[in-house]
Design a protein around this motif. Sequence first.
Motif, PDB file in Angstrom:
ATOM      1  N   UNK A 264      43.236 -10.217   0.539  1.00 22.03           N
ATOM      2  CA  UNK A 264      42.497 -10.278  -0.728  1.00 22.03           C
ATOM      3  C   UNK A 264      41.166  -9.541  -0.657  1.00 22.03           C
ATOM      4  N   UNK A 265      40.666  -9.271   0.549  1.00 19.69           N
ATOM      5  CA  UNK A 265      39.428  -8.502   0.665  1.00 19.69           C
ATOM      6  C   UNK A 265      39.571  -7.099   0.091  1.00 19.69           C
ATOM      7  N   UNK A 266      40.802  -6.592   0.049  1.00 21.66           N
ATOM      8  CA  UNK A 266      41.040  -5.231  -0.420  1.00 21.66           C
ATOM      9  C   UNK A 266      41.287  -5.197  -1.925  1.00 21.66           C
ATOM     10  N   UNK A 267      42.070  -6.149  -2.447  1.00 20.47           N
ATOM     11  CA  UNK A 267      42.481  -6.066  -3.843  1.00 20.47           C
ATOM     12  C   UNK A 267      41.786  -7.072  -4.750  1.00 20.47           C
TER      13      UNK A 267
ATOM     14  N   UNK B 183      38.871 -16.116  -2.696  1.00 22.05           N
ATOM     15  CA  UNK B 183      38.754 -14.688  -2.418  1.00 22.05           C
ATOM     16  C   UNK B 183      37.349 -14.329  -1.950  1.00 22.05           C
ATOM     17  N   UNK B 184      36.347 -14.840  -2.639  1.00 16.83           N
ATOM     18  CA  UNK B 184      34.976 -14.516  -2.265  1.00 16.83           C
ATOM     19  C   UNK B 184      34.594 -15.140  -0.930  1.00 16.83           C
ATOM     20  N   UNK B 185      35.117 -16.311  -0.650  1.00 19.78           N
ATOM     21  CA  UNK B 185      34.817 -16.937   0.635  1.00 19.78           C
ATOM     22  C   UNK B 185      35.381 -16.121   1.790  1.00 19.78           C
ATOM     23  N   UNK B 186      36.589 -15.603   1.627  1.00 24.05           N
ATOM     24  CA  UNK B 186      37.178 -14.757   2.661  1.00 24.05           C
ATOM     25  C   UNK B 186      36.433 -13.430   2.769  1.00 24.05           C
ATOM     26  N   UNK B 187      36.015 -12.884   1.628  1.00 25.97           N
ATOM     27  CA  UNK B 187      35.304 -11.606   1.660  1.00 25.97           C
ATOM     28  C   UNK B 187      33.939 -11.744   2.324  1.00 25.97           C
ATOM     29  N   UNK B 188      33.234 -12.823   2.022  1.00 28.58           N
ATOM     30  CA  UNK B 188      31.924 -13.040   2.648  1.00 28.58           C
ATOM     31  C   UNK B 188      32.073 -13.244   4.148  1.00 28.58           C
ATOM     32  N   UNK B 189      33.102 -13.971   4.558  1.00 31.73           N
ATOM     33  CA  UNK B 189      33.336 -14.165   5.991  1.00 31.73           C
ATOM     34  C   UNK B 189      33.651 -12.841   6.677  1.00 31.73           C
ATOM     35  N   UNK B 190      34.459 -12.003   6.020  1.00 34.00           N
ATOM     36  CA  UNK B 190      34.768 -10.693   6.595  1.00 34.00           C
ATOM     37  C   UNK B 190      33.522  -9.834   6.712  1.00 34.00           C
ATOM     38  N   UNK B 191      32.678  -9.853   5.681  1.00 29.41           N
ATOM     39  CA  UNK B 191      31.448  -9.056   5.706  1.00 29.41           C
ATOM     40  C   UNK B 191      30.503  -9.544   6.802  1.00 29.41           C
ATOM     41  N   UNK B 192      30.431 -10.845   6.992  1.00 31.14           N
ATOM     42  CA  UNK B 192      29.587 -11.380   8.065  1.00 31.14           C
ATOM     43  C   UNK B 192      30.172 -11.059   9.437  1.00 31.14           C
ATOM     44  N   UNK B 193      31.495 -11.126   9.565  1.00 34.91           N
ATOM     45  CA  UNK B 193      32.123 -10.810  10.850  1.00 34.91           C
ATOM     46  C   UNK B 193      31.927  -9.341  11.220  1.00 34.91           C
ATOM     47  N   UNK B 194      31.876  -8.456  10.229  1.00 38.51           N
ATOM     48  CA  UNK B 194      31.648  -7.040  10.526  1.00 38.51           C
ATOM     49  C   UNK B 194      30.278  -6.821  11.162  1.00 38.51           C
ATOM     50  N   UNK B 195      29.301  -7.624  10.767  1.00 33.95           N
ATOM     51  CA  UNK B 195      27.949  -7.460  11.306  1.00 33.95           C
ATOM     52  C   UNK B 195      27.768  -8.142  12.655  1.00 33.95           C
ATOM     53  N   UNK B 196      28.762  -8.869  13.111  1.00 32.12           N
ATOM     54  CA  UNK B 196      28.699  -9.439  14.455  1.00 32.12           C
ATOM     55  C   UNK B 196      29.404  -8.568  15.485  1.00 32.12           C
TER      56      UNK B 196
ATOM     57  N   UNK C 213      36.388  -1.234  -1.103  1.00 28.71           N
ATOM     58  CA  UNK C 213      36.649  -2.544  -1.723  1.00 28.71           C
ATOM     59  C   UNK C 213      35.582  -3.579  -1.401  1.00 28.71           C
ATOM     60  N   UNK C 214      34.870  -3.390  -0.297  1.00 30.61           N
ATOM     61  CA  UNK C 214      33.824  -4.339   0.079  1.00 30.61           C
ATOM     62  C   UNK C 214      32.469  -4.002  -0.539  1.00 30.61           C
ATOM     63  N   UNK C 215      32.431  -3.009  -1.440  1.00 31.65           N
ATOM     64  CA  UNK C 215      31.142  -2.645  -2.029  1.00 31.65           C
ATOM     65  C   UNK C 215      30.581  -3.789  -2.869  1.00 31.65           C
ATOM     66  N   UNK C 216      31.443  -4.464  -3.636  1.00 32.91           N
ATOM     67  CA  UNK C 216      30.966  -5.567  -4.460  1.00 32.91           C
ATOM     68  C   UNK C 216      30.392  -6.688  -3.598  1.00 32.91           C
TER      69      UNK C 216
END
Length: 213
Positions: free
Chosen positions: A30-33, A81-94, A118-121
Amino acid sequence: MELRRLRGLSPATARQLFTATVALVVDYASNVWMHAFKNKNIGPINRVQRVGAQAIVGTFLTVATSVAEAEAHIATAQHRFWRRAVKTWADLHTLPETNPLRRNTDQIRKFRRYHRSPLYQVADALKNIDMESLETINPFTLAPWEARMQIDEPITEGSTVPGGSMQIAVRSSVRNELVGFGVAVEKQPRKPYTHTHTHFINARRLNRKGNYH
């Protein structure tokens, strides 16, 4: 849905099954779509939410999706969806700086009319949060090229005791800005031997990464 065929389940059990089986399939990638989750594309996902609510608490299929989600006490699709996206964005910075995904986070934040990530938002919504202060999590505890602990004296055949054992217990707690931890070591080569150690430090002197200064 197969979940509705199960009879005699309590709402808590049915809700747990919905979250562990159905929601994981719906939220896949869901992070993509998730940015396209609107207009006509929202219909099938809302139907899954309503059917899941019906299996949990027995709501009607004609009830509104928001009402069914509230009655069944399940998270909305947008929230998941937003919870998974925020977790993915935080994991990228770790990730370490050598990881290409970590280096491309600056490119994701840039506004582009075409070929937008897709992660711009997500990056735009979290732009006021300092992600750079997150701790870097390496995929290994010690890099292969770093020096490892060496034994000063070689282990001889007579230095070990057959049938010996050692048990180590570690415990820590925090209360009133005071961190305490204790270690207990029990060694049983021939006769039992126990050694304990406790230490207390001030929590204010710990930085964000847990280092004492």
